[in-house]
Design an enzyme around this catalytic site. Structure first.
Site, short mmCIF file in Angstrom:
data_model
loop_
_atom_site.label_atom_id
_atom_site.label_comp_id
_atom_site.label_asym_id
_atom_site.label_seq_id
_atom_site.Cartn_x
_atom_site.Cartn_y
_atom_site.Cartn_z
N THR A 133 0.83 -1.21 0.00
CA THR A 133 0.00 0.00 0.00
C THR A 133 0.86 1.25 0.00
O THR A 133 2.01 1.23 0.46
CB THR A 133 -0.91 0.01 1.24
OG1 THR A 133 -1.58 1.26 1.35
CG2 THR A 133 -0.10 -0.20 2.51
N ASP A 134 0.27 2.36 -0.47
CA ASP A 134 0.99 3.63 -0.40
C ASP A 134 1.04 4.19 1.03
O ASP A 134 1.80 5.11 1.31
CB ASP A 134 0.38 4.66 -1.35
CG ASP A 134 -1.07 5.00 -1.05
OD1 ASP A 134 -1.66 4.39 -0.13
OD2 ASP A 134 -1.64 5.87 -1.74
N GLU A 135 0.26 3.60 1.93
CA GLU A 135 0.23 4.12 3.30
C GLU A 135 1.54 3.89 4.06
O GLU A 135 1.78 4.52 5.08
CB GLU A 135 -0.95 3.51 4.07
CG GLU A 135 -2.29 3.92 3.48
CD GLU A 135 -3.48 3.53 4.35
OE1 GLU A 135 -3.38 3.69 5.58
OE2 GLU A 135 -4.48 3.06 3.80
N TYR A 166 -1.80 -0.50 11.03
CA TYR A 166 -1.94 -1.16 9.74
C TYR A 166 -0.76 -0.86 8.83
O TYR A 166 -0.09 -1.77 8.32
CB TYR A 166 -3.24 -0.74 9.05
CG TYR A 166 -3.23 -1.01 7.56
CD1 TYR A 166 -3.08 -2.30 7.07
CD2 TYR A 166 -3.35 0.04 6.64
CE1 TYR A 166 -3.04 -2.55 5.70
CE2 TYR A 166 -3.32 -0.20 5.28
CZ TYR A 166 -3.16 -1.50 4.81
OH TYR A 166 -3.12 -1.73 3.46
N LYS A 170 2.31 -3.32 7.33
CA LYS A 170 2.59 -3.51 5.90
C LYS A 170 4.02 -3.07 5.56
O LYS A 170 4.69 -3.72 4.75
CB LYS A 170 1.58 -2.73 5.05
CG LYS A 170 0.18 -3.32 5.04
CD LYS A 170 0.14 -4.73 4.47
CE LYS A 170 0.35 -4.76 2.97
NZ LYS A 170 0.23 -6.14 2.42
#
Length: 359
Positions: A133-135, A166, A170
């Protein structure tokens, strides 16, 4: 090719499987634990194919992983299994640590042992594709703070600075994948995507949550002032991109996948209200249901993807615009009430999560 897809009953995973079965000659082994967000109804259109196989397995169960690898002999892995909802990670981070970090570690170890036992030809073509993810990058300057902020984008070399349990989990899994590449030579590729939306999206996420709340006449909750910016990617475009990466991507590379659609959350919600008013008109305006609620802890202000690398190297770019993708999404939820009614009849209700107060 035979591709093992973890988390294939989830939102993005099921889109990838539908794409592969409907558009290629490849076979798919869907490995999914079937947690609350895993739904085999997402795969009804392809489940009768003789190229589709399902294994209900937890990626933390090494013994079962080893059995699946021995039995199915995959040519590539697409690792999508993950706990993914930020609000849930605030309420209960332990499941995110277990699945996203420990589960990825166990999958890497089983894949490494399997890969090392392949003959040289199959060894050369094997791929472990980790979907992230870009997060993991944290957040970017907001235009309210800096008039030039929109020029700042996440690239494949952006330093990691995750904000939530989260995104931290990741980020950890990304680091593990890179370490297994550098230490053991496992042929890995990583992709980091922007916010996905589209059919079969579990209704705890913003877009389906807003659609279903609106259809039920419930308040449409927006965190803070709704000025948080996200880049929105239609899930079927993402599925196509992921297939391009696993079949044509370069080993050891990272590819950012974005939709080129930066929108404030308030813009997204108002767009949904407008589309609903067009497709399911009612006397009371949907937009009047908008309600601003207390922001969640550690909420990133802005994400934005530079997807020029995957376009340049793999000739991929999204087909759907923000407007066309959103309209398709709303229409899908209007046409598939049985699907989401079954979801809402389960353990999940249209309620807010992640309200834990900051200390």
């Amino acid at each position: 090719m035979k591709i093992l897809i973890t988390g294939g009953a989830g939102f993005i995973g099921s889109a990838v499987i539908r794409y592969i079965i409907q558009n290629t000659d490849d076979s798919v082994i869907n490995l999914d634990k079937l947690t609350y967000a895993g739904n085999l109804e997402n795969l009804i259109k392809v489940s009768d194919s003789n190229r589709y196989f399902f294994e209900q397995v937890d990626i933390c169960n090494r013994t079962e992983l080893e059995r699946v690898f021995r039995q199915h002999q995959p040519d590539s892995i697409m690792h999508l299994a993950a706990e993914s909802h930020v609000d849930r990670s605030i309420d209960g981070p332990s499941a995110f640590i277990e699945t996203n970090i420990i589960g990825t570690y166990k999958l890497l170890e089983v894949a490494r042992a399997y890969w090392q036992g392949l003959d040289e030809m199959r060894k050369q073509t094997f791929r472990f594709h980790h979907i992230s993810t870009d997060e993991v990058y944290g957040d970017l300057p907001h235009p309210n703070e800096n008039g030039q902020a929109l020029k700042h984008l996440f690239t494949e070399s952006t330093a990691y600075e995750p904000s939530s349990p989260y995104s931290a989990s990741k980020a950890s899994s990304d680091h593990l994948v890179r370490a297994w590449r550098k230490t053991y030579g496992l042929p890995t590729i990583i992709t980091n995507c922007s916010n996905n939306y589209g059919p079969y999206h579990f209704p705890e996420k913003l877009i389906p949550h807003i659609i279903l709340n609106a259809l039920h006449g419930k308040p449409l909750p927006i965190y803070g002032t709704g000025d948080q910016i996200r880049d929105w990617l239609y899930v079927e475009d993402h599925a196509h991109a992921l297939y391009q990466v696993v079949t044509k991507g370069r080993i050891g590379e990272t590819y950012n996948i974005g939709g080129h659609n930066e929108k404030q959350n308030i813009q997204v919600v108002k767009t949904l209200c407008t589309i609903l008013q067009e497709l399911r008109p009612q006397e009371a305006r949907y937009e009047d249901l908008i309600t601003f609620v207390k922001d969640r802890p550690g909420h990133d202000r802005r994400y934005a993807i530079d997807a020029s690398k995957i376009e340049r190297e793999l000739h991929w770019k999204p087909k759907e615009s923000f407007e066309s993708g959103m309209k398709k999404t709303v229409q899908w939820y209007l046409d598939n009430t049985i699907w989401w009614q079954r979801v809402l009849n389960g353990d999940y209700q249209l309620t807010r999560l992640g309200e834990t107060n900051q200390e």
